[in-house]
Design a protein around this motif. Structure first.
Motif, PDB file in Angstrom:
ATOM      1  N   THR A  80      17.282 -35.014 -45.962  1.00 53.52           N
ATOM      2  CA  THR A  80      17.476 -35.091 -44.502  1.00 53.52           C
ATOM      3  C   THR A  80      18.934 -34.789 -44.143  1.00 53.52           C
ATOM      4  O   THR A  80      19.207 -34.212 -43.097  1.00 53.52           O
ATOM      5  CB  THR A  80      17.051 -36.456 -43.929  1.00 53.52           C
ATOM      6  N   PHE A  81      19.860 -35.149 -45.028  1.00 54.60           N
ATOM      7  CA  PHE A  81      21.257 -34.800 -44.768  1.00 54.60           C
ATOM      8  C   PHE A  81      21.443 -33.291 -44.851  1.00 54.60           C
ATOM      9  O   PHE A  81      22.198 -32.701 -44.082  1.00 54.60           O
ATOM     10  CB  PHE A  81      22.176 -35.512 -45.766  1.00 54.60           C
ATOM     11  N   GLY A  82      20.712 -32.669 -45.770  1.00 54.35           N
ATOM     12  CA  GLY A  82      20.750 -31.215 -45.872  1.00 54.35           C
ATOM     13  C   GLY A  82      20.249 -30.556 -44.590  1.00 54.35           C
ATOM     14  O   GLY A  82      20.815 -29.561 -44.135  1.00 54.35           O
ATOM     15  N   VAL A  83      19.211 -31.135 -44.009  1.00 54.74           N
ATOM     16  CA  VAL A  83      18.695 -30.602 -42.751  1.00 54.74           C
ATOM     17  C   VAL A  83      19.773 -30.684 -41.681  1.00 54.74           C
ATOM     18  O   VAL A  83      19.978 -29.747 -40.900  1.00 54.74           O
ATOM     19  CB  VAL A  83      17.433 -31.374 -42.303  1.00 54.74           C
ATOM     20  N   LEU A  84      20.488 -31.809 -41.665  1.00 54.63           N
ATOM     21  CA  LEU A  84      21.585 -31.985 -40.705  1.00 54.63           C
ATOM     22  C   LEU A  84      22.597 -30.845 -40.835  1.00 54.63           C
ATOM     23  O   LEU A  84      22.933 -30.170 -39.862  1.00 54.63           O
ATOM     24  CB  LEU A  84      22.247 -33.340 -40.949  1.00 54.63           C
ATOM     25  N   ILE A  85      23.054 -30.601 -42.055  1.00 55.82           N
ATOM     26  CA  ILE A  85      24.065 -29.561 -42.263  1.00 55.82           C
ATOM     27  C   ILE A  85      23.506 -28.192 -41.900  1.00 55.82           C
ATOM     28  O   ILE A  85      24.157 -27.379 -41.252  1.00 55.82           O
ATOM     29  CB  ILE A  85      24.557 -29.592 -43.727  1.00 55.82           C
ATOM     30  N   PHE A  86      22.237 -27.986 -42.302  1.00 52.87           N
ATOM     31  CA  PHE A  86      21.613 -26.692 -42.019  1.00 52.87           C
ATOM     32  C   PHE A  86      21.517 -26.451 -40.511  1.00 52.87           C
ATOM     33  O   PHE A  86      21.893 -25.382 -40.022  1.00 52.87           O
ATOM     34  CB  PHE A  86      20.219 -26.644 -42.651  1.00 52.87           C
ATOM     35  N   LEU A  87      21.023 -27.447 -39.774  1.00 58.36           N
ATOM     36  CA  LEU A  87      20.832 -27.242 -38.331  1.00 58.36           C
ATOM     37  C   LEU A  87      22.170 -27.006 -37.625  1.00 58.36           C
ATOM     38  O   LEU A  87      22.292 -26.128 -36.769  1.00 58.36           O
ATOM     39  CB  LEU A  87      20.098 -28.431 -37.708  1.00 58.36           C
ATOM     40  N   ARG A  88      23.189 -27.794 -38.006  1.00 60.40           N
ATOM     41  CA  ARG A  88      24.503 -27.595 -37.389  1.00 60.40           C
ATOM     42  C   ARG A  88      25.061 -26.220 -37.718  1.00 60.40           C
ATOM     43  O   ARG A  88      25.595 -25.522 -36.852  1.00 60.40           O
ATOM     44  CB  ARG A  88      25.479 -28.663 -37.860  1.00 60.40           C
ATOM     45  N   GLY A  89      24.910 -25.823 -38.988  1.00 62.07           N
ATOM     46  CA  GLY A  89      25.395 -24.507 -39.391  1.00 62.07           C
ATOM     47  C   GLY A  89      24.657 -23.400 -38.659  1.00 62.07           C
ATOM     48  O   GLY A  89      25.265 -22.439 -38.173  1.00 62.07           O
ATOM     49  N   LEU A  90      23.364 -23.575 -38.555  1.00 57.92           N
ATOM     50  CA  LEU A  90      22.543 -22.562 -37.891  1.00 57.92           C
ATOM     51  C   LEU A  90      22.966 -22.404 -36.423  1.00 57.92           C
ATOM     52  O   LEU A  90      23.127 -21.286 -35.927  1.00 57.92           O
ATOM     53  CB  LEU A  90      21.069 -22.975 -37.967  1.00 57.92           C
ATOM     54  N   ALA A  91      23.169 -23.548 -35.759  1.00 55.44           N
ATOM     55  CA  ALA A  91      23.541 -23.495 -34.350  1.00 55.44           C
ATOM     56  C   ALA A  91      24.907 -22.841 -34.181  1.00 55.44           C
ATOM     57  O   ALA A  91      25.111 -22.030 -33.273  1.00 55.44           O
ATOM     58  CB  ALA A  91      23.555 -24.905 -33.755  1.00 55.44           C
ATOM     59  N   THR A  92      25.833 -23.170 -35.076  1.00 49.89           N
ATOM     60  CA  THR A  92      27.166 -22.569 -35.002  1.00 49.89           C
ATOM     61  C   THR A  92      27.090 -21.063 -35.240  1.00 49.89           C
ATOM     62  O   THR A  92      27.724 -20.273 -34.551  1.00 49.89           O
ATOM     63  CB  THR A  92      28.093 -23.201 -36.067  1.00 49.89           C
ATOM     64  N   PHE A  93      26.268 -20.681 -36.199  1.00 49.51           N
ATOM     65  CA  PHE A  93      26.117 -19.275 -36.541  1.00 49.51           C
ATOM     66  C   PHE A  93      25.480 -18.498 -35.378  1.00 49.51           C
ATOM     67  O   PHE A  93      25.943 -17.427 -35.001  1.00 49.51           O
ATOM     68  CB  PHE A  93      25.237 -19.172 -37.796  1.00 49.51           C
ATOM     69  N   LEU A  94      24.431 -19.046 -34.813  1.00 53.15           N
ATOM     70  CA  LEU A  94      23.694 -18.319 -33.779  1.00 53.15           C
ATOM     71  C   LEU A  94      24.378 -18.374 -32.420  1.00 53.15           C
ATOM     72  O   LEU A  94      24.406 -17.402 -31.677  1.00 53.15           O
ATOM     73  CB  LEU A  94      22.284 -18.900 -33.642  1.00 53.15           C
ATOM     74  N   TRP A  95      24.928 -19.547 -32.095  1.00 54.12           N
ATOM     75  CA  TRP A  95      25.364 -19.749 -30.712  1.00 54.12           C
ATOM     76  C   TRP A  95      26.833 -20.100 -30.571  1.00 54.12           C
ATOM     77  O   TRP A  95      27.288 -20.465 -29.505  1.00 54.12           O
ATOM     78  CB  TRP A  95      24.484 -20.844 -30.070  1.00 54.12           C
ATOM     79  N   LYS A  96      27.605 -20.016 -31.672  1.00 55.31           N
ATOM     80  CA  LYS A  96      29.044 -20.311 -31.683  1.00 55.31           C
ATOM     81  C   LYS A  96      29.322 -21.754 -31.292  1.00 55.31           C
ATOM     82  O   LYS A  96      28.412 -22.498 -30.926  1.00 55.31           O
ATOM     83  CB  LYS A  96      29.787 -19.365 -30.736  1.00 55.31           C
ATOM     84  N   VAL A  97      30.606 -22.136 -31.403  1.00 58.73           N
ATOM     85  CA  VAL A  97      30.937 -23.531 -31.175  1.00 58.73           C
ATOM     86  C   VAL A  97      31.217 -23.834 -29.700  1.00 58.73           C
ATOM     87  O   VAL A  97      31.621 -24.927 -29.350  1.00 58.73           O
ATOM     88  CB  VAL A  97      32.148 -23.984 -32.028  1.00 58.73           C
TER      89      VAL A  97
END
Lengths: 287, 247
Positions: A100-117
Motif C-alpha cells: 500500500t505504501f508502494g501505491v502511495l508513491i506510485f500515485l503521487r509519482g504518476l500525478a506529478t508526471f502527468l499533471w506537474k506539481v
C-alpha cells in the motif's frame, strides 16, 4: 471575539464531517481484512484530479461530476483489490505495508508526471459564495461538503446495518471463517469493501475540489489526518470514525485559533500520541 | 451420501490428516471422537472447503466436492456449526439467523422460505424467539450454541457438521442440545457428523463412530461396539483406569 470563536467552531465542525467521510473508507477496509491502506489520501488526490479534469475538459462542475467520480473511484478500489491486495492478503504485515505504501508513491509519482506539481483550483463553481448567520460566515462549498459527508456516511451506515449485503460485510469483518461457513464469498466481500472504501474517498474528493487546491501532494496532509481520525475512532469502527472526524476537525481549528495556526497540526498529532498511549484501541474500537 | 476417500490435508507443513476415509448415510448420526489436535476440526474444515485436502476425494451424492469453495459447499447442502459457536456477536439473533440463509435469500422466493425456516428454528429453540432482537454477544454460552445450530439450519442443510457442541456447557444444556440433534436426524432426516470430546454423550447419540488419533482413523464401527471397546474406554471414557495403574 465571541463571533470569531463561533466562526472557528463552525468551520471545525464542517471540516470534521469531511474528515469523517475520508476516514470511514480507511477504517472499513482495515476492519474487513486488517490491511492498512497507506495510499488512502492519494486516492483522494486522484478523485480531486478527476473532478478537476471533468471541469476543465467537459465544463462539468465538481458537484455534477460527483456521481461519475464516485463510480470511477469505486472501480479503482475494486481493481486495486484484485490486482494488488488479493495476492498479499495472507502475507506478513510488512509485505502488506510495502504494497500500500508502494501505491502511495506510485500515485503521487504518476500525478506529478502527468499533471506537474502545479497547484490547480477551479475558479468559480456553482457553490461559490457565503451565507451569513449573525456574525458567522459559512462558505457554501464547505457547507455542501459537510452535508454531503453526513448524507454519505448515513447511507453507508444504513447499508451496513440494514441490508443483507451490508450485514454480510459486517459478518466477514467480525469473523471471516464463520462468514465463509455461512456461504458468504469472503473474496467478493473484500473487493466490495475496497470498492466502497475508495468510493467514499471519491465523494470526499469531489466535494473538496469545490474549495481546495488540487496538487500531487494533497493526499499527504489528508492522509495523516485520516490516520489520526481512524486511530482515535478505533481501527475498524465506522461510527467511531464519524465521531473522531468531528473531534479532530474541532481540535485542529481550535488549536489554530487559540494558540496559532502554525501549531494546529501539532495538536492533531498530539491527539494521536495521546490515543496511542492512553487508549490504543480508540474510542469505539475492538481490542 | 457423503464419502471421503483417502484425504490428506496439510496446515502449512503439518500433515494434519493422513489418508482419512469415512462415509455417512442419509439420516444417520456419526460421531468423530479423538483427543485435542487429533485432526477432528481439520476434517470438518476439509469437508467445508475451508482447508481443502491436498489429495484424495470427497464425494457428495456421488459428485466430487473437494475442489469447491466454501460457499459452493454450503450451496450443495453441507453446513458446519463451528467450534466455539462463532456467532456474529455485534449482530442481533435475528440477523445472525438471516445470514445463515444468505445464499438462499439470493434466489427467488428465497426470502419467504427463509422466514418459514426461521419459524422452524424458533420452534426448536423457543429461547431464541424470545431473544431475537438481542445482540448475539449478550447470550449465554448455551444460547449461543443454539443460535449457532439454528444459523446452520437456516441454510436447510442435508448434512450438518457439528464441532464440539457440548464445549463449556452445563450438563442440562448439553442434554437439551443433543435432544435437538437427535430429533433433526430422526424427523428431518438431516445427516449429522458430530465431533466431540465428550465421547460418552457422543457415542450414546450416534449410531456409528470413528476414532481419530494424530490425523489417522484408528478405529471405526457401531457406537455400541465402540462403547464396549477396551481402548476406547480407557482413552476416551475414563474407565479402566485402575487396570493401567495396577500394571
Amino acid at each position: 471575539m465571541e463571533g470569531v470563536f463561533i466562526q472557528t467552531l463552525v468551520s471545525g465542525l464542517l471540516i470534521g464531517f469531511l474528515y469523517a467521510l475520508i476516514a470511514v473508507g480507511l477504517t472499513m477496509i482495515f476492519g474487513m481484512m486488517e490491511i492498512v491502506n497507506f495510499a488512502h489520501g492519494d486516492y483522494l488526490m486522484i478523485a480531486m484530479y478527476f473532478s478537476y479534469w471533468f471541469f476543465v475538459l467537459f465544463g462539468m462542475d465538481p458537484l455534477y461530476s460527483l456521481p461519475a467520480v464516485t463510480l470511477l473511484l469505486f472501480g479503482l478500489g475494486i481493481l486495486t483489490y484484485y490486482l494488488l491486495i488479493k495476492p498479499i492478503i495472507n502475507a506478513p504485515m510488512l509485505s502488506q505495508i510495502f504494497v500500500t505504501f508502494g501505491v502511495l508513491i506510485f500515485l503521487r509519482g504518476l500525478a506529478t508526471f502527468l499533471w506537474k506539481v502545479d497547484y490547480r483550483m477551479i475558479p468559480q463553481t456553482v457553490l461559490s459564495g457565503n451565507i451569513q448567520l449573525g456574525d458567522v460566515y459559512i462558505g457554501i462549498p464547505q457547507l455542501t461538503a459537510a452535508a454531503g459527508a453526513i448524507i454519505c456516511n448515513g447511507l453507508l451506515l444504513w447499508f451496513l446495518k440494514k441490508t443483507r449485503l451490508g450485514m454480510a460485510l459486517e459478518a466477514v469483518s467480525e469473523d471471516k471463517e464463520a462468514a465463509r461457513l455461512m456461504g458468504i464469498n469472503s473474496d467478493r466481500m473484500f473487493a466490495l469493501a475496497w470498492g466502497i472504501g475508495i468510493a467514499t474517498v471519491g465523494v470526499a474528493g469531489a466535494l473538496l475540489t469545490s474549495f481546495y487546491y488540487v496538487f500531487p501532494e494533497v493526499g499527504a496532509n489528508f492522509g495523516v489526518i485520516t490516520f489520526v481520525v481512524v486511530a482515535l475512532g478505533g481501527f475498524g469502527s465506522v461510527t467511531g470514525a464519524f465521531a473522531a472526524g468531528i473531534i479532530v476537525g474541532l481540535v485542529e481549528v481550535l488549536s489554530g485559533f487559540l494558540i496559532g495556526p502554525q501549531f494546529k497540526f501539532m495538536f492533531v498529532l498530539f491527539l494521536y500520541l495521546a490515543v496511542v498511549l492512553i487508549r490504543p484501541q480508540g474510542l469505539l474500537g475492538k481490542k | 451420501m457423503l464419502t471421503i476417500k483417502n484425504i490428506n490435508t496439510y496446515y502449512g507443513q503439518v500433515h494434519a490428516l493422513k489418508n482419512v476415509s469415512l462415509h455417512l448415510q442419509e439420516g444417520e448420526i456419526v460421531t468423530l471422537i479423538g483427543a485435542n489436535g487429533a485432526g477432528k476440526t481439520t476434517l470438518l474444515n476439509s469437508i467445508s472447503g475451508i482447508v481443502p485436502p491436498k489429495s484424495g476425494q470427497i464425494l457428495f451424492s456421488g459428485e466430487p466436492i473437494h475442489e469447491l469453495p466454501p460457499h459452493g459447499i454450503v450451496e450443495r447442502g453441507i453446513s458446519q456449526v463451528p467450534e466455539g459457536r462463532q456467532v456474529f456477536k455485534p449482530l442481533s439473533v435475528e440477523d445472525n439467523l438471516e445470514l445463515g440463509a444468505y445464499l438462499r435469500c439470493r434466489k427467488r422466493d428465497g426470502k419467504k422460505e427463509a422466514k418459514e425456516t426461521m419459524t422452524m428454528v424458533f420452534d426448536l429453540f423457543p429461547i431464541l424467539m424470545e431473544r431475537r432482537k438481542q445482540l448475539a454477544g449478550t447470550l449465554s454460552g448455551g444460547e449461543q450454541q443454539m443460535l449457532a445450530i439454528g444459523r446452520a439450519l437456516m441454510a436447510k442443510p442435508k448434512i450438518m457438521l457439528l464441532d464440539e457442541p457440548s464445549m463449556g456447557l452445563a450438563p442440562l444444556v448439553v442434554q437439551e442440545i443433543f435432544r435437538v440433534i437427535e430429533n433433526l436426524a430422526r424427523e428431518k432426516k438431516t445427516t449429522v457428523l458430530l465431533v466431540e470430546q465428550n465421547a460418552r454423550v457422543a457415542l450414546k447419540t450416534a449410531s456409528r463412530g470413528y476414532v481419530l488419533e494424530t490425523g489417522k482413523v484408528i478405529l471405526d464401527g457401531d457406537a455400541a461396539d465402540l462403547m464396549e471397546n477396551r481402548d476406547v474406554q480407557r482413552a476416551y471414557l475414563g474407565r479402566d483406569k485402575k487396570e493401567i495403574w495396577e500394571r
